[in-house]
Design an enzyme around this catalytic site. Sequence first.
Site, PDB file in Angstrom:
ATOM      1  N   ASP A 125      -1.189   8.151  -7.172  1.00  0.00           N
ATOM      2  CA  ASP A 125       0.329   8.170  -6.871  1.00  0.00           C
ATOM      3  C   ASP A 125       1.155   8.217  -7.901  1.00  0.00           C
ATOM      4  O   ASP A 125       2.095   8.964  -7.986  1.00  0.00           O
ATOM      5  CB  ASP A 125       0.615   7.186  -5.888  1.00  0.00           C
ATOM      6  CG  ASP A 125       0.050   7.176  -4.489  1.00  0.00           C
ATOM      7  OD1 ASP A 125      -0.624   8.324  -4.294  1.00  0.00           O
ATOM      8  OD2 ASP A 125      -0.139   6.252  -3.621  1.00  0.00           O
ATOM      9  N   THR A 178       0.904  -1.247   0.043  1.00  0.00           N
ATOM     10  CA  THR A 178       0.130   0.003  -0.081  1.00  0.00           C
ATOM     11  C   THR A 178       0.713   1.279   0.042  1.00  0.00           C
ATOM     12  O   THR A 178       1.990   1.383   0.255  1.00  0.00           O
ATOM     13  CB  THR A 178      -0.977  -0.004   1.158  1.00  0.00           C
ATOM     14  OG1 THR A 178      -0.116   0.062   2.412  1.00  0.00           O
ATOM     15  CG2 THR A 178      -2.022  -1.007   1.390  1.00  0.00           C
ATOM     16  N   CYS A 179       0.149   2.557  -0.465  1.00  0.00           N
ATOM     17  CA  CYS A 179       0.843   3.630  -0.240  1.00  0.00           C
ATOM     18  C   CYS A 179       1.669   4.032   0.984  1.00  0.00           C
ATOM     19  O   CYS A 179       1.042   3.592   2.101  1.00  0.00           O
ATOM     20  CB  CYS A 179      -0.490   4.642  -0.487  1.00  0.00           C
ATOM     21  SG  CYS A 179       0.314   6.333  -0.495  1.00  0.00           S
ATOM     22  N   PRO A 180       2.954   4.476   0.605  1.00  0.00           N
ATOM     23  CA  PRO A 180       3.654   4.955  -0.445  1.00  0.00           C
ATOM     24  C   PRO A 180       4.504   3.895  -1.058  1.00  0.00           C
ATOM     25  O   PRO A 180       5.252   4.154  -1.844  1.00  0.00           O
ATOM     26  CB  PRO A 180       4.510   6.126   0.197  1.00  0.00           C
ATOM     27  CG  PRO A 180       4.871   5.548   1.495  1.00  0.00           C
ATOM     28  CD  PRO A 180       3.741   4.863   1.966  1.00  0.00           C
ATOM     29  N   ASP A 198      -2.994  -1.620  -5.038  1.00  0.00           N
ATOM     30  CA  ASP A 198      -3.506  -0.411  -4.224  1.00  0.00           C
ATOM     31  C   ASP A 198      -4.258   0.631  -5.002  1.00  0.00           C
ATOM     32  O   ASP A 198      -3.498   1.207  -5.833  1.00  0.00           O
ATOM     33  CB  ASP A 198      -2.434   0.189  -3.346  1.00  0.00           C
ATOM     34  CG  ASP A 198      -2.750   1.234  -2.502  1.00  0.00           C
ATOM     35  OD1 ASP A 198      -4.045   1.490  -2.416  1.00  0.00           O
ATOM     36  OD2 ASP A 198      -1.986   1.997  -1.881  1.00  0.00           O
TER      37      ASP A 198
END
Length: 79
Positions: A45, A12-14, A39
């Site tokens: 992103d 998941t981010c980042p 994600d």
Amino acid sequence: MSETLLDVKGLTCPLPVLKANKALRGLAPGARLTVLATDPASVADFRAFCKETGHALVAFGEEAGTYRFVIRKREDPPG
């Protein structure tokens, strides 16, 4: 032209963008990096990442919850 695959599914981010940035550093200018991510936040992103860094997002798609990004590394500025 070389092409590299980076599988960051499940992260998941980042992390997807951070891992892609690290992979791009090791590639020659103009090389392509294909990133596979799950994600949903990675869509925004990667668009922002490419806009800010000068790399080109040359393709994007989604199939069965997996996002596929094809990024072309920017040409290094003349030194």
